[in-house]
Structures are given as structure tokens and as C-alpha cells.
Write an enzyme that holds these catalytic residues in place. Structure first.
Site, PDB file in Angstrom:
ATOM      1  N   CYS A 116       0.818  -1.225   0.000  1.00  8.67           N
ATOM      2  CA  CYS A 116       0.000   0.000   0.000  1.00  8.67           C
ATOM      3  C   CYS A 116       0.847   1.269   0.000  1.00  8.67           C
ATOM      4  O   CYS A 116       0.348   2.354  -0.273  1.00  8.67           O
ATOM      5  CB  CYS A 116      -0.926   0.016   1.206  1.00  8.67           C
ATOM      6  SG  CYS A 116      -1.914  -1.454   1.282  1.00  8.67           S
ATOM      7  N   HIS A 257      -4.261   6.432   3.867  1.00  5.02           N
ATOM      8  CA  HIS A 257      -4.550   5.160   3.200  1.00  5.02           C
ATOM      9  C   HIS A 257      -5.919   4.638   3.666  1.00  5.02           C
ATOM     10  O   HIS A 257      -6.233   4.656   4.855  1.00  5.02           O
ATOM     11  CB  HIS A 257      -3.456   4.144   3.533  1.00  5.02           C
ATOM     12  CG  HIS A 257      -3.710   2.822   2.896  1.00  5.02           C
ATOM     13  ND1 HIS A 257      -3.908   2.692   1.545  1.00  5.02           N
ATOM     14  CD2 HIS A 257      -3.826   1.583   3.424  1.00  5.02           C
ATOM     15  CE1 HIS A 257      -4.134   1.425   1.267  1.00  5.02           C
ATOM     16  NE2 HIS A 257      -4.095   0.732   2.386  1.00  5.02           N
ATOM     17  N   ASN A 287     -10.155  -1.277   0.081  1.00  6.08           N
ATOM     18  CA  ASN A 287      -8.722  -1.006   0.132  1.00  6.08           C
ATOM     19  C   ASN A 287      -8.103  -1.359  -1.222  1.00  6.08           C
ATOM     20  O   ASN A 287      -8.041  -2.531  -1.577  1.00  6.08           O
ATOM     21  CB  ASN A 287      -8.113  -1.851   1.260  1.00  6.08           C
ATOM     22  CG  ASN A 287      -6.623  -1.658   1.411  1.00  6.08           C
ATOM     23  OD1 ASN A 287      -5.977  -1.042   0.568  1.00  6.08           O
ATOM     24  ND2 ASN A 287      -6.074  -2.205   2.473  1.00  6.08           N
TER      25      ASN A 287
HETATM   26  N1  ACO Z   1     -17.703 -11.169   8.544  1.00  9.24           N
HETATM   27  C1  ACO Z   1     -18.090 -11.627   9.740  1.00  9.24           C
HETATM   28  N2  ACO Z   1     -17.230 -11.895  10.696  1.00  9.24           N
HETATM   29  C2  ACO Z   1     -15.915 -11.705  10.459  1.00  9.24           C
HETATM   30  C3  ACO Z   1     -15.456 -11.229   9.230  1.00  9.24           C
HETATM   31  C4  ACO Z   1     -16.406 -10.952   8.255  1.00  9.24           C
HETATM   32  N3  ACO Z   1     -16.076 -10.503   7.021  1.00  9.24           N
HETATM   33  N4  ACO Z   1     -14.108 -11.117   9.282  1.00  9.24           N
HETATM   34  C5  ACO Z   1     -13.739 -11.519  10.509  1.00  9.24           C
HETATM   35  N5  ACO Z   1     -14.836 -11.873  11.199  1.00  9.24           N
HETATM   36  C6  ACO Z   1     -14.910 -12.412  12.555  1.00  9.24           C
HETATM   37  C7  ACO Z   1     -13.642 -13.108  12.983  1.00  9.24           C
HETATM   38  O1  ACO Z   1     -13.597 -14.433  12.473  1.00  9.24           O
HETATM   39  C8  ACO Z   1     -13.781 -13.083  14.480  1.00  9.24           C
HETATM   40  O2  ACO Z   1     -14.642 -14.127  14.857  1.00  9.24           O
HETATM   41  P1  ACO Z   1     -14.365 -14.977  16.196  1.00  9.24           P
HETATM   42  O3  ACO Z   1     -14.431 -13.964  17.306  1.00  9.24           O
HETATM   43  O4  ACO Z   1     -15.444 -15.970  16.179  1.00  9.24           O
HETATM   44  O5  ACO Z   1     -12.989 -15.536  16.013  1.00  9.24           O
HETATM   45  C9  ACO Z   1     -14.492 -11.759  14.745  1.00  9.24           C
HETATM   46  O6  ACO Z   1     -15.059 -11.361  13.473  1.00  9.24           O
HETATM   47  C10 ACO Z   1     -13.607 -10.662  15.219  1.00  9.24           C
HETATM   48  O7  ACO Z   1     -12.419 -10.671  14.427  1.00  9.24           O
HETATM   49  P2  ACO Z   1     -11.356  -9.565  14.534  1.00  9.24           P
HETATM   50  O8  ACO Z   1     -10.253  -9.849  13.568  1.00  9.24           O
HETATM   51  O9  ACO Z   1     -10.995  -9.345  15.985  1.00  9.24           O
HETATM   52  O10 ACO Z   1     -12.225  -8.324  14.041  1.00  9.24           O
HETATM   53  P3  ACO Z   1     -11.794  -6.848  13.963  1.00  9.24           P
HETATM   54  O11 ACO Z   1     -12.778  -6.022  14.649  1.00  9.24           O
HETATM   55  O12 ACO Z   1     -10.339  -6.655  14.295  1.00  9.24           O
HETATM   56  O13 ACO Z   1     -11.947  -6.534  12.408  1.00  9.24           O
HETATM   57  C11 ACO Z   1     -10.611  -6.366  10.437  1.00  9.24           C
HETATM   58  C12 ACO Z   1     -11.227  -7.304  11.465  1.00  9.24           C
HETATM   59  C13 ACO Z   1     -11.704  -5.645   9.720  1.00  9.24           C
HETATM   60  C14 ACO Z   1      -9.795  -7.196   9.448  1.00  9.24           C
HETATM   61  C15 ACO Z   1      -9.704  -5.349  11.165  1.00  9.24           C
HETATM   62  O14 ACO Z   1      -8.832  -6.017  12.032  1.00  9.24           O
HETATM   63  C16 ACO Z   1      -8.901  -4.522  10.224  1.00  9.24           C
HETATM   64  O15 ACO Z   1      -9.421  -3.749   9.453  1.00  9.24           O
HETATM   65  N6  ACO Z   1      -7.571  -4.631  10.316  1.00  9.24           N
HETATM   66  C17 ACO Z   1      -6.705  -3.848   9.465  1.00  9.24           C
HETATM   67  C18 ACO Z   1      -6.777  -4.379   8.093  1.00  9.24           C
HETATM   68  C19 ACO Z   1      -5.988  -3.558   7.181  1.00  9.24           C
HETATM   69  O16 ACO Z   1      -5.883  -2.379   7.365  1.00  9.24           O
HETATM   70  N7  ACO Z   1      -5.408  -4.216   6.202  1.00  9.24           N
HETATM   71  C20 ACO Z   1      -4.686  -3.656   5.195  1.00  9.24           C
HETATM   72  C21 ACO Z   1      -3.684  -2.589   5.598  1.00  9.24           C
HETATM   73  S1  ACO Z   1      -2.291  -2.654   4.727  1.00  9.24           S
HETATM   74  C22 ACO Z   1      -2.743  -2.815   3.192  1.00  9.24           C
HETATM   75  O17 ACO Z   1      -3.616  -2.085   2.806  1.00  9.24           O
HETATM   76  C23 ACO Z   1      -2.159  -3.879   2.355  1.00  9.24           C
END
Ligand code: ACO
Length: 330
Positions: A116, A257, A287
Site C-alpha cells: 500500500c 490510506h 482497500n
Molecule cells: N464477517 C463476519 N465476521 C468476520 C469477518 C467478516 N467478514 N471477518 C472476521 N470476522 C470475525 C472473525 O472471524 C472473528 O470471529 P471470532 O471472534 O469468532 O474468532 C471476529 O469477526 C472478530 O475478528 P477480529 O479480527 O478481531 O475483528 P476486527 O474487529 O479486528 O476486524 C478487520 C477485522 C476488519 C480485518 C480489522 O482487524 C482490520 O481492518 N484490520 C486492518 C486491516 C488492514 O488495514 N489491512 C490492510 C492494511 S495494509 C494494506 O492495505 C495492504
């Protein structure tokens, strides 16, 4: 004579197909409500291979839009850089494909892989070439078709990404009051495991059995990425401002970003950035990795939300991990 670089054109391009959050409900356990509230994303664009939508064709459209805005002939371009982790092929480079398609015969060109952060890394490199006098005009592109690397069974990642391309054309100037003031680039390979694409390189060649194990798709430890993205984008923003004796209050407009709305909210809250001073298109595109920042810049410029003379701050965070910031007097 002191040289600086000035942005004289921007462009963006997207695939036609719009994929909604509801579309994911058909093949993974998720919901529109979860995706919207946890990420802020509502739709994303997905490239259609059968329609000739690849990283290079999206990048080419974005580049042509930037060149049209700048109104210069393509054969004046001397350097072409594309930030992408989804090149059309490893060889020739996607930048070379663009060079040929544009007829930019005087340009040398290369692909750059910093996820990114690809656009800001490219902008910084092009700025150095222009400042040293080696190059007068440079095209910097961020373009991705991450849909080709998504594991569509992994609900934790498949809902987050989209395809697109953005471009900026830079030229030499001697005026500091319309130029790239500075950039800061950072890497931390020790944390590379939190966001990675293990296959596709020399460690797991295609003839090994392990190659089949979906390791050519994106692997992410979401919460670790979340925390680092917030901290590093804030630190990088403050660092580039401090280099110029400035604070967030001096900035007219911010581009962060677009990965998750909650990441954006935390950056804005910490830096005390009002929402009207930042461009948000995460809801529409998800993203788009290296494409994100040039697309935001292009959209805001064409919407006349930013104007010549504005002080612009950009910050990003990407896989591997990399992060960067840039300060521009438009
Ligand atoms: N739908 C439903 N549930 C989901 C989904 C989904 N799409 N994705 C994850 N979950 C579930 C998980 O399995 C987990 O379930 P569990 O508790 O039964 O294990 C629960 O939701 C909570 O998961 P977390 O990972 O703790 O959820 P969080 O609130 O952290 O959100 C997310 C996840 C959206 C991925 C977040 O962590 C995030 O945005 N992180 C940064 C991602 C990012 O910025 N990536 C790219 C940056 S760098 C680049 O751009 C290459």
C-alpha cells in the site's frame, strides 16, 4: 539552480464491476452489517479478466487521464514508476507495458513492490530524480488488481480489498511554493508476517507441492495490522511535518490510506483532523492498496476540494511492512 518537483496532472481508473457486501453473503459467513460497521466498506470494484481489465490496463487509463490533465506529450516523460504487488507478469514489468502503450520512448521504467506504500515510495523516488536534475518529467502510478490474490473463502480478508489505479505526473520546477516539500519512507521486515503473500516468488516455486496450498493469496493478522497502521501513519505524519517546522493545524487537506474506517477515525482523532479536511472513498472502493492515495488525490483535485497553494499531507501503511508520508504544496 535548485530543482523541485511539482504535480501537474492526476488520473484514476476502475474496473466496471461493482461488488456489494451482500454479494459476499452468498459464499462466506458474513453480512453487509458486519462489513459496514467493522470496516466502513460498502462496495468495491473487481476486475473482469475477460474484459481485458488487468493491472496494466487500469494503470494505463489512469496514466492517460493524468497526461491529459497535464497536457504534455507522452514522449516528454523520462521516468515511469508503478507501485504494485499485482503486476501483469514478472517480466516484462508492468511499467514497461505502460511505457510502450504510451509511446513514452524517452522514459526508463520499473515496478516497485511496497504494497500500500507503493505510490508514496514511487513519488519519493521520482522526486529525488527530479531534484538531482537527472529527470525532468516523471509518471508515478499506484495500481492493483488484488482480487487476483484474494482467498475468497477467507472472510477476514476477502471483503476488504478492491481493484483500481491512480497516477500522478510530476515535472521539474524551481518554485518551492508549488512542490513536493518532503517524503518519509519506512520499512520493518521483522513484522512482515502480519500481512504477507507467501507464494509467487523463489522460495516456493510453482513446481513444489506446497505451491497449491493457497499461499499465493493475502494472509493477514487483522488486529496487529490495525494497531500498527494507526500508530505508524500518525508517527509518519508528525515526522514529515516536524521536518518542516509544521503541525497538523497548518495542513489544508489530509489523505490517509483507506483500509478501514476505524483506522481513519483514530488517525483523524489523534491528529485532530476534522472530517471535512480529509477525503474518504473507502466506502466505494475498499482497500485498493497502492492505488488508494493517487485516486484520492485525483478525486479531490477534480472535485476542486483541493486547490493550488494548499498544503497536503499524505500517509500510508502497507504489507511487509512498509509505511510512508508525504507533504506537498499543491
Ligand atoms: N464477517 C463476519 N465476521 C468476520 C469477518 C467478516 N467478514 N471477518 C472476521 N470476522 C470475525 C472473525 O472471524 C472473528 O470471529 P471470532 O471472534 O469468532 O474468532 C471476529 O469477526 C472478530 O475478528 P477480529 O479480527 O478481531 O475483528 P476486527 O474487529 O479486528 O476486524 C478487520 C477485522 C476488519 C480485518 C480489522 O482487524 C482490520 O481492518 N484490520 C486492518 C486491516 C488492514 O488495514 N489491512 C490492510 C492494511 S495494509 C494494506 O492495505 C495492504
Amino acid at each position: 539552480m535548485n530543482y523541485f518537483s511539482k504535480i501537474i496532472g492526476t488520473g484514476s481508473a476502475f474496473p466496471e464491476r461493482i461488488m456489494t457486501n451482500h454479494d459476499f453473503e452468498n459464499f462466506v459467513e458474513t453480512s453487509d452489517e458486519w462489513i459496514r460497521t467493522r470496516t466502513g466498506i460498502q462496495t468495491r470494484r473487481i476486475a473482469d479478466h475477460s474484459k481485458g481489465e488487468f493491472t496494466s490496463t487500469l494503470a494505463l487509463k489512469a496514466a492517460r487521464n493524468a497526461i491529459e490533465m497535464a497536457n504534455i506529450p507522452a514522449d516528454q516523460i523520462e521516468l515511469i514508476i508503478i507501485g504494485t504487488v499485482t503486476p501483469d507478469s514478472l517480466m516484462p514489468t508492468t511499467a514497461n507495458l505502460i511505457q510502450a502503450a504510451l509511446g513514452a520512448t524517452k522514459a526508463f521504467s520499473f515496478d516497485l513492490q511496497s504494497a500500500c506504500s507503493g505510490f508514496l515510495y514511487g513519488l519519493s523516488i521520482a522526486d529525488q530524480y527530479i531534484r538531482t536534475g537527472m529527470v525532468k518529467t516523471a509518471l508515478v502510478i499506484g495500481a492493483e488488481t488484488l482480487s487476483t490474490l484474494i482467498n475468497w473463502q477467507d472472510r477476514g480478508t476477502c471483503v476488504l480489498f478492491g481493484d483500481g489505479a491512480g497516477a500522478a505526473l510530476l515535472t521539474r520546477t524551481t518554485e518551492t511554493n508549488h512542490s513536493i516539500l518532503g517524503t518519509k519512507l519506512y520499512s520493518d521486515g521483522s513484522k512482515g508476517d502480519i500481512l504477507k503473500i507467501p507464494h509467487g516468488g523463489s522460495k516456493y516455486p510453482h513446481y513444489l507441492p506446497e505451491y497449491q496450498h493457497k499461499l499465493h493469496s493475502i494472509h493477514m493478522q487483522g488486529s496487529e495490522v490495525f494497531k500498527l497502521a494507526v500508530r505508524n501513519m500518525i508517527d509518519a505524519s508528525l515526522a514529515v511535518l516536524s521536518d518542516h517546522g509544521l503541525t497538523p493545524e497548518d495542513v489544508d487537506y489530509f489523505f490517509f490510506h483507506q483500509a478501514n474506517m476505524r483506522i481513519l477515525d483514530m488517525c483523524m482523532k489523534t491528529l485532530k483532523v476534522p472530517k471535512e479536511k480529509t477525503w474518504i472513498n473507502l466506502d466505494k472502493y475498499g482497500n485498493t492498496s497502492a492505488a488508494t492515495l493517487p485516486v484520492c488525490l485525483d478525486e479531490a483535485w477534480r472535485a476542486k476540494v483541493i486547490k493550488p497553494g494548499d498544503l497536503i499531507l499524505m500517509a500510508t501503511f502497507g504489507g511487509g511492512v512498509t509505511w510512508a508520508s508525504g507533504l506537498i504544496r499543491l
